[in-house]
Design a protein around this motif. Structure first.
Motif, PDB file in Angstrom:
ATOM      1  N   ALA B 174       0.847  -1.375   0.089  1.00 38.37           N
ATOM      2  CA  ALA B 174      -0.028   0.037   0.010  1.00 38.37           C
ATOM      3  C   ALA B 174       0.992   1.107   0.083  1.00 38.37           C
ATOM      4  O   ALA B 174       0.760   2.196  -0.646  1.00 38.37           O
ATOM      5  CB  ALA B 174      -0.803  -0.015   1.137  1.00 38.37           C
ATOM      6  N   LEU B 175       2.018   1.046   0.850  1.00 40.13           N
ATOM      7  CA  LEU B 175       2.809   2.410   0.628  1.00 40.13           C
ATOM      8  C   LEU B 175       3.521   2.481  -0.666  1.00 40.13           C
ATOM      9  O   LEU B 175       3.761   3.661  -1.000  1.00 40.13           O
ATOM     10  CB  LEU B 175       4.032   2.244   1.726  1.00 40.13           C
ATOM     11  N   LEU B 176       3.811   1.520  -1.242  1.00 40.93           N
ATOM     12  CA  LEU B 176       4.599   1.564  -2.618  1.00 40.93           C
ATOM     13  C   LEU B 176       3.438   1.946  -3.693  1.00 40.93           C
ATOM     14  O   LEU B 176       3.604   2.792  -4.551  1.00 40.93           O
ATOM     15  CB  LEU B 176       5.244   0.523  -3.078  1.00 40.93           C
ATOM     16  N   LEU B 177       2.270   1.262  -3.680  1.00 37.71           N
ATOM     17  CA  LEU B 177       1.225   1.652  -4.737  1.00 37.71           C
ATOM     18  C   LEU B 177       0.220   2.332  -4.290  1.00 37.71           C
ATOM     19  O   LEU B 177      -0.611   2.644  -5.257  1.00 37.71           O
ATOM     20  CB  LEU B 177       1.026   0.071  -5.385  1.00 37.71           C
ATOM     21  N   GLY B 178      -0.332   2.644  -3.124  1.00 37.62           N
ATOM     22  CA  GLY B 178      -1.421   3.372  -2.766  1.00 37.62           C
ATOM     23  C   GLY B 178      -2.453   2.387  -2.656  1.00 37.62           C
ATOM     24  O   GLY B 178      -2.392   1.213  -2.789  1.00 37.62           O
ATOM     25  N   PHE B 179      -3.740   2.998  -2.238  1.00 37.80           N
ATOM     26  CA  PHE B 179      -4.969   2.179  -2.117  1.00 37.80           C
ATOM     27  C   PHE B 179      -5.759   1.900  -3.131  1.00 37.80           C
ATOM     28  O   PHE B 179      -7.072   2.206  -2.955  1.00 37.80           O
ATOM     29  CB  PHE B 179      -5.572   2.723  -0.719  1.00 37.80           C
ATOM     30  N   GLY B 180      -5.353   2.129  -4.488  1.00 39.81           N
ATOM     31  CA  GLY B 180      -6.326   1.938  -5.604  1.00 39.81           C
ATOM     32  C   GLY B 180      -6.781   3.277  -5.912  1.00 39.81           C
ATOM     33  O   GLY B 180      -7.933   3.516  -6.210  1.00 39.81           O
ATOM     34  N   PRO B 181      -5.920   4.387  -6.269  1.00 37.37           N
ATOM     35  CA  PRO B 181      -6.392   5.759  -6.472  1.00 37.37           C
ATOM     36  C   PRO B 181      -6.922   5.707  -7.826  1.00 37.37           C
ATOM     37  O   PRO B 181      -7.995   6.632  -8.407  1.00 37.37           O
ATOM     38  CB  PRO B 181      -5.288   6.614  -6.427  1.00 37.37           C
ATOM     39  N   ARG B 182      -6.674   4.786  -8.856  1.00 39.99           N
ATOM     40  CA  ARG B 182      -7.084   4.832 -10.421  1.00 39.99           C
ATOM     41  C   ARG B 182      -8.574   4.307 -10.247  1.00 39.99           C
ATOM     42  O   ARG B 182      -8.911   4.319 -11.615  1.00 39.99           O
ATOM     43  CB  ARG B 182      -6.245   3.813 -10.802  1.00 39.99           C
ATOM     44  N   ALA B 183      -8.842   3.785  -9.149  1.00 34.58           N
ATOM     45  CA  ALA B 183     -10.391   3.223  -9.507  1.00 34.58           C
ATOM     46  C   ALA B 183     -11.427   4.131 -10.097  1.00 34.58           C
ATOM     47  O   ALA B 183     -12.239   3.875 -10.817  1.00 34.58           O
ATOM     48  CB  ALA B 183     -10.882   2.656  -8.235  1.00 34.58           C
ATOM     49  N   GLN B 184     -11.229   5.458  -9.863  1.00 36.09           N
ATOM     50  CA  GLN B 184     -12.159   6.243 -10.220  1.00 36.09           C
ATOM     51  C   GLN B 184     -11.914   6.721 -11.686  1.00 36.09           C
ATOM     52  O   GLN B 184     -12.891   7.282 -12.281  1.00 36.09           O
ATOM     53  CB  GLN B 184     -11.869   7.877  -9.501  1.00 36.09           C
ATOM     54  N   LEU B 185     -10.966   6.069 -12.314  1.00 35.41           N
ATOM     55  CA  LEU B 185     -10.594   6.254 -13.806  1.00 35.41           C
ATOM     56  C   LEU B 185     -11.460   5.090 -14.568  1.00 35.41           C
ATOM     57  O   LEU B 185     -11.469   5.293 -15.633  1.00 35.41           O
ATOM     58  CB  LEU B 185      -9.275   6.297 -14.238  1.00 35.41           C
ATOM     59  N   ALA B 186     -11.823   4.112 -13.736  1.00 36.19           N
ATOM     60  CA  ALA B 186     -12.195   2.690 -14.384  1.00 36.19           C
ATOM     61  C   ALA B 186     -13.689   3.330 -15.058  1.00 36.19           C
ATOM     62  O   ALA B 186     -14.510   4.210 -14.743  1.00 36.19           O
ATOM     63  CB  ALA B 186     -12.477   1.774 -13.306  1.00 36.19           C
TER      64      ALA B 186
END
Lengths: 130, 353
Positions: B174-186
């Motif tokens: 989670a620290l490296l990649l985050g908690f899935g911020p890209r989901a809003q772009l789906a």
């Protein structure tokens, strides 16, 4: 009676194994994605059905048979769906089914394999390729 | 007849090991990352079968679920960032690594000749502490599955460490990649169309069954193979399947990333809390015999588990139940968090959008 069931069940298990083996051969030998998928998915469900039916006959009616039935139901749900998804993805990424008659050509002058998205229409029959 | 059975077992072992060898060579030789990942999945599945042949059902379960299941999905997610092909190196640069690999292999084979025979009752592992576990589990713990007894009770502290390791792995990803911020772009679910309608119908049928199976594995863990780790991964697979078929946006609406990471921490808290309760009641850390004070233990009906004649181990039964629940929560939520991190990561070019 039980002896006979064990023999029939064992025969079904072997038949299912052979069917799966045939499917593997089909995956290796068939010309394009869709026919290969056809070979894999049909023999997969059929082979698993035969094997599980055979195992059910061997074990007789008990709790294990119910679990085998659930395994069978799971396979019958998932394998066709997976085959559908694969074919869908192949079609979506531009794989065209080969239509026409085929002849098995020697490996050294083989027609180009359908490995990537095809730019033009159906490749036609195998002899005209290359 | 026994001779035949031994021969058949030997042949099965050889066949499975040959399949593993073929898979290993194929993984090393293929240049396509996706083919390598799928072959690794096959490798895990075959080794799971092999572990079943060796009567290690719990380990086989873990191998099948984690090795063939979740790690394949995570690795496939990771390759979306990479090019999908490995570079072909000049063979001269491969000489030194090759010699090192062959040397280590030879050493391992040499070391394997010194191992005790399979199932050897006189080997150190089986003679001392293993034998004590086998002999005393029935009266100490009272659960039929000795793997669960060792894992959850005798070695409960070690298992707490394992659960914390998994939690830490989740934090790291989670620290490296985050908690899935890209989901809003789906894409929105309305925009997906009915292209994958078969897949969606089948997934809708399967997801509840997968969840049900996860709970079966969870609550069956002290009787048969299984337990919190396996059940947690199966539960996470249900969420991941939902995300693969219905899109990350839908899944994160159902299971928010915040909820997932909170649950992961709660699981560890529950596990360690059981240990602290044992201390408060006068025992050691994770000493389940002191989980309940005698007054509370007297209130539990004798036939709660259907067998009033059995010697009472309510502390052990409930202790194992709660710590397995903690493991389930942590493992499932951590797997979901890791998947969100991979599937919903922002690519470099997208960050500014």
């Amino acid at each position: 009676m039980h002896e006979a069931l064990v023999w029939i069940g064992g025969g079904l298990v072997i038949a299912g194994t052979l069917l799966s083996l045939l499917g593997a051969g089909g995956v290796l030998r068939f010309p394009d994605v869709y026919t290969r998928l056809h070979a894999a998915s049909l023999t997969d469900t059929g082979g698993a059905t035969l094997v599980l039916l055979g195992l059910g006959l061997v074990s007789g009616l008990q709790l294990d048979t119910v679990k085998l039935f659930f395994c069978w139901a799971f396979i019958m749900l998932t394998t066709p769906a997976a085959a559908n998804a694969l074919a869908n993805a192949a079609y979506g990424s531009g794989h065209k089914p080969r239509i026409g008659t085929f002849q098995i050509v020697p490996a050294d002058k083989n027609i180009p394999a359908d490995d990537g998205p095809a730019e033009d229409g159906p490749t036609g029959d195998g002899s005209s390729g290359k | 007849m026994t001779g035949f059975a031994v021969e058949a077992n030997f042949a099965l072992n050889i066949a499975l090991l040959l399949m593993l060898l073929v898979c290993g060579v194929a993984i090393a030789r293929t240049r396509s990352l996706m083919a390598a990942i799928l072959l690794m999945s096959v490798y895990s599945l075959v080794s799971a079968v092999w572990l079943v042949v060796m009567d290690a059902a719990d380990v086989a379960f873990t191998e099948a679920v984690v090795g063939a299941g979740v790690s394949t999905i995570v690795l496939l997610g990771a390759t979306l960032l990479a090019r999908g092909q490995t570079e072909r190196h000049d063979w001269r640069t491969q000489i030194v690594p090759g010699i090192a690999a062959i040397g280590v292999g030879v050493l391992l084979v040499y070391a394997a000749t010194g191992l005790p025979g399979f199932g050897d009752a006189a080997s150190p592992a089986n003679a001392h502490v293993g034998r004590a576990y086998l002999e005393q589990t029935a009266q100490d713990i009272g659960v039929p599955n000795m793997v669960t007894a060792v894992l959850a009770s005798y070695r409960g502290f070690d298992t707490l460490g394992e659960a914390v390791v998994i939690f830490a792995a989740g934090i790291g990803v989670a620290l490296l990649l985050g908690f899935g911020p890209r989901a809003q772009l789906a894409p929105l679910p309305e925009d997906l169309g009915d292209h994958h309608v078969v897949l969606r119908v089948v997934a809708k049928l399967l997801i509840p069954l997968i969840v049900l199976y996860a709970f079966y594995v969870q609550f069956h863990g002290d009787i048969g193979a299984g337990g919190g780790f396996q059940a947690g991964v199966i539960l996470a697979v249900a969420v991941i399947l939902h995300a693969l078929v219905f899109g990350l946006r839908e899944t994160m609406a159902a299971v928010p990333a915040k909820a997932a990471r909170t649950i992961a921490a709660l699981g560890i808290l529950l596990y360690a809390g059981v240990g602290v309760v044992c201390i408060v009641n006068g025992g050691g850390f994770l000493d389940y015999d002191r989980l309940f004070s005698p007054r509370v233990e007297a209130m539990i009906p004798a036939n709660l588990l259907g067998d009033p004649g059995q010697a009472h181990h309510w502390g052990q039964h409930f202790g194992i139940f709660f710590i397995e629940l903690g493991v389930l929560l942590t493992v499932a939520a951590t797997m979901v968090t890791i998947f969100y991190g991979f599937a919903g990561r922002v690519l470099d070019g997208e960050a500014k959008r």
